[in-house]
Design a protein around this motif. Structure first.
Motif, PDB file in Angstrom:
ATOM      1  N   LYS A   4       0.906  -1.020  -0.029  1.00 49.01           N
ATOM      2  CA  LYS A   4      -0.156  -0.003  -0.085  1.00 49.01           C
ATOM      3  C   LYS A   4       0.764   1.083  -0.013  1.00 49.01           C
ATOM      4  N   ASN A   5       2.173   1.212  -0.524  1.00 55.32           N
ATOM      5  CA  ASN A   5       3.292   2.137  -0.407  1.00 55.32           C
ATOM      6  C   ASN A   5       3.308   3.012   0.877  1.00 55.32           C
ATOM      7  N   THR A   6       3.094   2.278   1.951  1.00 59.61           N
ATOM      8  CA  THR A   6       3.524   3.020   3.210  1.00 59.61           C
ATOM      9  C   THR A   6       4.096   1.895   4.164  1.00 59.61           C
ATOM     10  N   ALA A   7       4.380   2.479   5.215  1.00 64.87           N
ATOM     11  CA  ALA A   7       5.329   1.630   6.437  1.00 64.87           C
ATOM     12  C   ALA A   7       5.143   2.171   7.813  1.00 64.87           C
ATOM     13  N   ILE A   8       5.805   1.091   8.671  1.00 67.20           N
ATOM     14  CA  ILE A   8       5.621   1.627   9.878  1.00 67.20           C
ATOM     15  C   ILE A   8       6.590   2.694  10.171  1.00 67.20           C
ATOM     16  N   SER A   9       6.083   3.624  11.035  1.00 68.94           N
ATOM     17  CA  SER A   9       6.831   4.829  11.236  1.00 68.94           C
ATOM     18  C   SER A   9       7.590   4.446  12.638  1.00 68.94           C
ATOM     19  N   GLY A  10       6.914   3.706  13.468  1.00 71.75           N
ATOM     20  CA  GLY A  10       7.861   3.369  14.635  1.00 71.75           C
ATOM     21  C   GLY A  10       7.009   2.473  15.661  1.00 71.75           C
ATOM     22  N   MET A  11       7.738   1.720  16.330  1.00 73.22           N
ATOM     23  CA  MET A  11       7.227   0.942  17.599  1.00 73.22           C
ATOM     24  C   MET A  11       7.470   1.678  18.700  1.00 73.22           C
ATOM     25  N   ILE A  12       6.393   1.728  19.667  1.00 75.41           N
ATOM     26  CA  ILE A  12       6.644   2.302  21.153  1.00 75.41           C
ATOM     27  C   ILE A  12       6.232   1.226  21.877  1.00 75.41           C
ATOM     28  N   ALA A  13       7.073   0.802  22.711  1.00 75.11           N
ATOM     29  CA  ALA A  13       7.071  -0.303  23.701  1.00 75.11           C
ATOM     30  C   ALA A  13       7.044   0.493  25.055  1.00 75.11           C
ATOM     31  N   LEU A  14       5.663   0.129  25.724  1.00 77.35           N
ATOM     32  CA  LEU A  14       5.581   0.448  27.076  1.00 77.35           C
ATOM     33  C   LEU A  14       6.172  -0.479  28.151  1.00 77.35           C
ATOM     34  N   GLU A  15       6.928  -0.117  29.031  1.00 79.56           N
ATOM     35  CA  GLU A  15       7.782  -0.880  29.648  1.00 79.56           C
ATOM     36  C   GLU A  15       7.181  -0.814  31.103  1.00 79.56           C
ATOM     37  N   VAL A  16       6.567  -2.339  31.706  1.00 80.00           N
ATOM     38  CA  VAL A  16       6.103  -2.261  32.928  1.00 80.00           C
ATOM     39  C   VAL A  16       6.505  -3.706  33.714  1.00 80.00           C
ATOM     40  N   GLU A  17       6.996  -3.522  34.759  1.00 84.97           N
ATOM     41  CA  GLU A  17       7.560  -4.687  35.477  1.00 84.97           C
ATOM     42  C   GLU A  17       6.362  -5.717  35.635  1.00 84.97           C
ATOM     43  N   ASN A  18       6.664  -7.111  35.841  1.00 84.53           N
ATOM     44  CA  ASN A  18       5.769  -8.251  35.994  1.00 84.53           C
ATOM     45  C   ASN A  18       4.772  -8.189  36.993  1.00 84.53           C
ATOM     46  N   GLU A  19       5.406  -8.019  38.236  1.00 88.17           N
ATOM     47  CA  GLU A  19       4.233  -7.839  39.284  1.00 88.17           C
ATOM     48  C   GLU A  19       3.203  -6.696  39.184  1.00 88.17           C
ATOM     49  N   GLU A  20       3.704  -5.567  38.595  1.00 91.51           N
ATOM     50  CA  GLU A  20       2.639  -4.414  38.333  1.00 91.51           C
ATOM     51  C   GLU A  20       1.677  -4.974  37.397  1.00 91.51           C
ATOM     52  N   LEU A  21       2.210  -5.816  36.336  1.00 95.69           N
ATOM     53  CA  LEU A  21       1.272  -6.343  35.271  1.00 95.69           C
ATOM     54  C   LEU A  21      -0.044  -7.178  36.016  1.00 95.69           C
ATOM     55  N   LYS A  22       0.412  -7.861  36.689  1.00 92.36           N
ATOM     56  CA  LYS A  22      -0.384  -8.985  37.331  1.00 92.36           C
ATOM     57  C   LYS A  22      -1.725  -8.321  38.218  1.00 92.36           C
ATOM     58  N   LYS A  23      -1.034  -7.048  39.076  1.00 97.88           N
ATOM     59  CA  LYS A  23      -1.803  -6.638  39.839  1.00 97.88           C
ATOM     60  C   LYS A  23      -2.996  -5.887  38.897  1.00 97.88           C
ATOM     61  N   ARG A  24      -2.530  -5.110  37.933  1.00 98.91           N
ATOM     62  CA  ARG A  24      -3.130  -4.388  37.041  1.00 98.91           C
ATOM     63  C   ARG A  24      -4.259  -5.523  36.263  1.00 98.91           C
ATOM     64  N   LEU A  25      -3.914  -6.476  35.818  1.00101.44           N
ATOM     65  CA  LEU A  25      -4.813  -7.571  34.823  1.00101.44           C
ATOM     66  C   LEU A  25      -5.940  -7.888  35.940  1.00101.44           C
ATOM     67  N   LEU A  26      -5.481  -8.287  37.091  1.00105.94           N
ATOM     68  CA  LEU A  26      -6.553  -8.661  38.213  1.00105.94           C
ATOM     69  C   LEU A  26      -7.523  -7.703  38.736  1.00105.94           C
ATOM     70  N   LEU A  27      -6.947  -6.531  38.687  1.00101.36           N
ATOM     71  CA  LEU A  27      -8.024  -5.357  39.023  1.00101.36           C
ATOM     72  C   LEU A  27      -8.852  -5.114  37.921  1.00101.36           C
ATOM     73  N   ARG A  28      -8.335  -5.178  36.524  1.00101.35           N
ATOM     74  CA  ARG A  28      -9.230  -4.966  35.395  1.00101.35           C
ATOM     75  C   ARG A  28     -10.155  -6.137  35.230  1.00101.35           C
ATOM     76  N   GLY A  29      -9.719  -7.180  35.530  1.00105.05           N
ATOM     77  CA  GLY A  29     -10.750  -8.524  35.648  1.00105.05           C
ATOM     78  C   GLY A  29     -12.132  -8.108  36.335  1.00105.05           C
ATOM     79  N   LYS A  30     -11.854  -7.335  37.413  1.00106.05           N
ATOM     80  CA  LYS A  30     -13.096  -7.143  38.292  1.00106.05           C
ATOM     81  C   LYS A  30     -14.102  -6.511  37.394  1.00106.05           C
ATOM     82  N   ASP A  31     -13.528  -5.534  36.510  1.00107.58           N
ATOM     83  CA  ASP A  31     -14.820  -4.559  35.967  1.00107.58           C
ATOM     84  C   ASP A  31     -15.027  -4.918  34.564  1.00107.58           C
ATOM     85  N   SER A  32     -14.037  -5.555  33.923  1.00109.08           N
ATOM     86  CA  SER A  32     -13.868  -5.592  32.455  1.00109.08           C
ATOM     87  C   SER A  32     -14.851  -6.785  31.867  1.00109.08           C
TER      88      SER A  32
END
Ligand code: AMP
Length: 190
Positions: free
Chosen positions: A104-132
């Motif tokens: 399509k004559n285009t390309a990826i401009s860039g990748m932005i990676a959000l960096e978060v430690e494992n323990e924080e991820l687990k906390k956030r996902l369980l919290l999201r699970g309560k209302d998502s």
């Protein structure tokens, strides 16, 4: 065109930051997780097959998600750009995306990676699970499996974009608007 890959493990804040990027840069949001959940809600055959894998926290096959992205690119041919959220998740998907965009004559401009430690991820996902209502956010074993899939299959995608000099990491813990400002500094330099 501005084509961003927003990258990071489950729970890193990709959905939240995508929404803010879409508003600011008027991009079309392509989240393979959202598209798959829409297929499940519509009760399609693809959705039923995908659900079995998603409920276990494992990735759905590359061909399935690549086909979905290809359709969405065709359906949005007038877009100013895209934000890819939760895709590509394997190196094969990244290669396929490059091919689709090149055609399509285009390309990826860039990748932005959000960096978060494992323990924080687990906390956030369980919290999201309560209302998502997302089954895959409610079970610690499924969450661990998703993090394992990320580490084994998805983390190498960062190297793929590093090899193209298109990778930037942004620290993903803190105030949402501050994280967003840091992302915008990167995007505005593209
Ligand atoms: P997400 O909403 O991005 O966390 O995705 C939820 C689930 O959908 C994942 O755990 C995978 O099972 C599946 N999925 C979403 N995007 C992809 C992808 N690009 N490749 C493979 N599986 C995916």
């Amino acid at each position: 065109m501005l084509n961003l890959v927003l990258f990071g493990p489950p729970g890193a804040g990709k959905g939240t930051q995508s929404q803010k990027l879409i508003d600011k840069y008027q991009l079309v949001h392509l989240s393979t997780g959202d598209i798959l959940r829409a297929e499940i809600a519509a009760g399609t055959e693809l959705g039923l097959e995908a659900k079995k894998l998603m409920d276990q926290g494992v990735l759905v096959p590359d061909e399935v998600v690549i086909g979905m992205i290809s359709n969405k690119l065709d359906a949005n041919s007038n877009a100013k750009g895209f934000i890819f959220d939760g895709f590509p998740r394997t190196v094969a998907q990244a290669e396929a995306l490059d091919q689709l965009l090149t055609s399509k004559n285009t390309a990826i401009s860039g990748m932005i990676a959000l960096e978060v430690e494992n323990e924080e991820l687990k906390k956030r996902l369980l919290l999201r699970g309560k209302d998502s209502g997302r089954a895959d956010d409610q079970n610690p074993e499924v969450i661990q499996k998703r993090i394992d899939e990320y580490n084994n299959k998805t983390a190498p995608v960062a190297n793929y974009y590093q090899g193209q000099d298109k990778f930037t990491g942004v620290y993903g813990i803190g105030v949402i608007d501050e994280i967003f400002s840091n992302i915008c500094i990167v995007v505005d330099a593209y």
